[in-house]
Design a protein around this motif. Structure first.
Motif, mmCIF file in Angstrom:
data_model
loop_
_atom_site.group_PDB
_atom_site.id
_atom_site.type_symbol
_atom_site.label_atom_id
_atom_site.label_comp_id
_atom_site.label_asym_id
_atom_site.label_seq_id
_atom_site.Cartn_x
_atom_site.Cartn_y
_atom_site.Cartn_z
ATOM 1 N N ILE A 254 36.954 42.276 30.830
ATOM 2 C CA ILE A 254 37.803 41.125 30.533
ATOM 3 C C ILE A 254 37.522 40.093 31.616
ATOM 4 C CG2 ILE A 254 40.176 40.272 30.306
ATOM 5 C CD1 ILE A 254 39.368 42.177 28.067
ATOM 6 N N VAL A 255 37.285 38.830 31.201
ATOM 7 C CA VAL A 255 36.981 37.768 32.153
ATOM 8 C C VAL A 255 37.978 36.622 32.033
ATOM 9 C CG1 VAL A 255 34.511 38.303 32.259
ATOM 10 C CG2 VAL A 255 35.348 36.635 30.591
ATOM 11 N N CYS A 256 38.021 35.820 33.095
ATOM 12 C CA CYS A 256 38.903 34.653 33.152
ATOM 13 C C CYS A 256 38.210 33.611 34.026
ATOM 14 C CB CYS A 256 40.241 35.078 33.764
ATOM 15 S SG CYS A 256 41.466 33.759 33.852
ATOM 16 N N CYS A 257 38.536 32.336 33.809
ATOM 17 C CA CYS A 257 38.004 31.294 34.687
ATOM 18 C C CYS A 257 39.074 30.286 35.088
ATOM 19 C CB CYS A 257 36.806 30.580 34.053
ATOM 20 S SG CYS A 257 37.198 29.588 32.627
ATOM 21 N N ASN A 258 40.314 30.503 34.622
ATOM 22 C CA ASN A 258 41.365 29.526 34.939
ATOM 23 C C ASN A 258 42.697 30.165 35.326
ATOM 24 O OD1 ASN A 258 42.345 30.483 32.510
ATOM 25 N ND2 ASN A 258 42.088 28.559 31.405
ATOM 26 N N PRO B 297 26.427 43.321 35.583
ATOM 27 C CA PRO B 297 27.035 43.295 36.920
ATOM 28 C C PRO B 297 26.105 42.756 38.003
ATOM 29 C CG PRO B 297 27.377 45.432 35.880
ATOM 30 C CD PRO B 297 26.427 44.665 35.005
ATOM 31 N N ASP B 298 24.796 42.827 37.789
ATOM 32 C CA ASP B 298 23.856 42.323 38.775
ATOM 33 C C ASP B 298 23.627 40.814 38.656
ATOM 34 O OD1 ASP B 298 23.463 44.873 39.857
ATOM 35 O OD2 ASP B 298 21.910 45.327 38.371
ATOM 36 N N GLY C 190 29.699 35.727 43.604
ATOM 37 C CA GLY C 190 30.747 36.647 43.166
ATOM 38 C C GLY C 190 31.244 36.411 41.755
ATOM 39 N N PHE C 191 30.773 35.355 41.103
ATOM 40 C CA PHE C 191 31.197 35.053 39.739
ATOM 41 C C PHE C 191 30.146 35.552 38.749
ATOM 42 C CE2 PHE C 191 33.281 31.874 42.414
ATOM 43 C CZ PHE C 191 34.600 32.139 42.096
ATOM 44 N N VAL C 192 30.606 35.976 37.570
ATOM 45 C CA VAL C 192 29.736 36.595 36.574
ATOM 46 C C VAL C 192 29.381 35.610 35.466
ATOM 47 C CG1 VAL C 192 30.623 38.910 37.030
ATOM 48 C CG2 VAL C 192 31.708 37.507 35.259
ATOM 49 N N LYS C 193 28.391 35.985 34.666
ATOM 50 C CA LYS C 193 27.973 35.192 33.503
ATOM 51 C C LYS C 193 28.311 36.016 32.255
ATOM 52 C CE LYS C 193 23.912 33.049 31.417
ATOM 53 N NZ LYS C 193 22.474 32.833 31.596
ATOM 54 N N VAL D 54 38.515 40.572 35.430
ATOM 55 C CA VAL D 54 39.928 40.831 35.676
ATOM 56 C C VAL D 54 40.159 42.340 35.650
ATOM 57 C CG1 VAL D 54 42.270 40.434 34.809
ATOM 58 C CG2 VAL D 54 40.547 38.638 34.610
ATOM 59 N N ALA D 55 40.839 42.856 36.676
ATOM 60 C CA ALA D 55 41.161 44.284 36.757
ATOM 61 C C ALA D 55 42.309 44.615 35.801
ATOM 62 C CB ALA D 55 41.550 44.647 38.182
ATOM 63 N N ALA D 56 42.584 45.891 35.639
ATOM 64 C CA ALA D 56 43.666 46.344 34.753
ATOM 65 C C ALA D 56 45.019 45.766 35.172
ATOM 66 C CB ALA D 56 43.718 47.869 34.730
ATOM 67 N N ASP D 57 45.211 45.529 36.476
ATOM 68 C CA ASP D 57 46.481 44.947 36.948
ATOM 69 C C ASP D 57 46.452 43.416 36.933
ATOM 70 O OD1 ASP D 57 44.841 44.303 39.070
ATOM 71 O OD2 ASP D 57 46.058 45.314 40.583
ATOM 72 N N LEU D 58 45.425 42.834 36.276
ATOM 73 C CA LEU D 58 45.214 41.391 36.104
ATOM 74 C C LEU D 58 44.793 40.674 37.381
ATOM 75 C CD1 LEU D 58 48.106 40.490 33.632
ATOM 76 C CD2 LEU D 58 45.764 41.204 33.137
ATOM 77 N N SER D 59 44.429 41.407 38.421
ATOM 78 C CA SER D 59 43.950 40.759 39.636
ATOM 79 C C SER D 59 42.450 40.461 39.487
ATOM 80 C CB SER D 59 44.188 41.654 40.855
ATOM 81 O OG SER D 59 43.474 42.865 40.728
ATOM 82 N N PRO D 60 41.987 39.367 40.102
ATOM 83 C CA PRO D 60 40.561 39.025 40.012
ATOM 84 C C PRO D 60 39.707 39.964 40.856
ATOM 85 C CG PRO D 60 41.759 37.383 41.299
ATOM 86 C CD PRO D 60 42.769 38.360 40.796
ATOM 87 N N LEU D 61 38.547 40.311 40.320
ATOM 88 C CA LEU D 61 37.577 41.143 41.037
ATOM 89 C C LEU D 61 36.392 40.259 41.410
ATOM 90 C CD1 LEU D 61 37.665 44.308 38.742
ATOM 91 C CD2 LEU D 61 38.845 43.970 40.926
ATOM 92 N N ILE D 62 36.465 39.640 42.579
ATOM 93 C CA ILE D 62 35.426 38.719 43.039
ATOM 94 C C ILE D 62 34.966 39.188 44.409
ATOM 95 C CG2 ILE D 62 34.844 36.328 43.589
ATOM 96 C CD1 ILE D 62 37.329 35.524 41.926
ATOM 97 N N PRO D 63 33.728 39.607 44.566
ATOM 98 C CA PRO D 63 32.729 39.828 43.532
ATOM 99 C C PRO D 63 33.042 41.096 42.755
ATOM 100 C CG PRO D 63 31.854 40.537 45.627
ATOM 101 C CD PRO D 63 33.219 39.942 45.902
ATOM 102 N N PHE D 64 32.510 41.166 41.556
ATOM 103 C CA PHE D 64 32.681 42.358 40.738
ATOM 104 C C PHE D 64 31.712 43.418 41.210
ATOM 105 C CE2 PHE D 64 31.385 44.943 37.063
ATOM 106 C CZ PHE D 64 32.598 45.555 36.813
#
Length: 152
Positions: free
Chosen positions: A17-21, A32-33, A38-41, A126-136
């Motif tokens: 699950i991803v988010c940008c805002n 993942p690579d 730290g941001f994904v495509k 986005v992690a299961a607890d809705l926290s951002p994973l940067i970098p993933f």
């Protein structure tokens, strides 16, 4: 997890699950690579792209086009076959030196997924607890040893 071919190199694609805002979250496939700062495509299916289009157009209507990029899906039929064109518009570019780059037609990959915004939109997982994973970081667990294999 699955393996996907992209640009002649084999890479591991996973569903996240991803988010940008910090508000709108979408399911996507990522490598993942393939990260920048730290941001994904992310790669989205067409139904998700339609949701992104609705959300970005609503945001532009609320905040003004100079404040938000928009995504549009244009549907049509040619010789009985249905087609969709995905268009991304960076309204802020229109009045400046980068006006030639203001509109981009997103091309689907071999799995009919679209990379909306690429790294420029600063998508994060986005992690299961809705926290951002940067970098993933993909958690890789070690494989158990084969029977009768010595551990060094």
């Amino acid at each position: 997890m699955r393996t996907d071919r992209n640009d002649l190199t084999e890479s591991l694609m996973i569903e996240v699950i991803v988010c940008c805002n910090d508000r709108d979250r979408y399911p996507a496939w990522i490598d993942p690579d393939d990260q920048r700062d730290g941001f994904v495509k992310p790669w989205f299916d067409l139904d998700t792209v339609r949701r992104i289009a609705d959300d970005t157009q609503a945001e532009a209507a609320r905040l003004g086009h100079g404040s938000a990029d928009t995504v549009h899906v244009v549907d049509g039929t040619v010789d009985g076959d249905s087609h969709a064109i995905v268009l991304s518009i960076c309204w802020m570019y229109l009045g400046g030196e980068r006006h030639q780059e203001a509109a981009e037609i997103a091309q689907p990959n071999d799995d009919d997924r679209y990379a909306i915004g690429g790294h420029e939109w600063c998508w994060y997982v986005v992690a299961a607890d809705l926290s951002p994973l940067i970098p993933f970081q993909l958690k890789r667990s070690p494989m158990p040893p084969f029977p009768k294999q010595r551990l060094l």
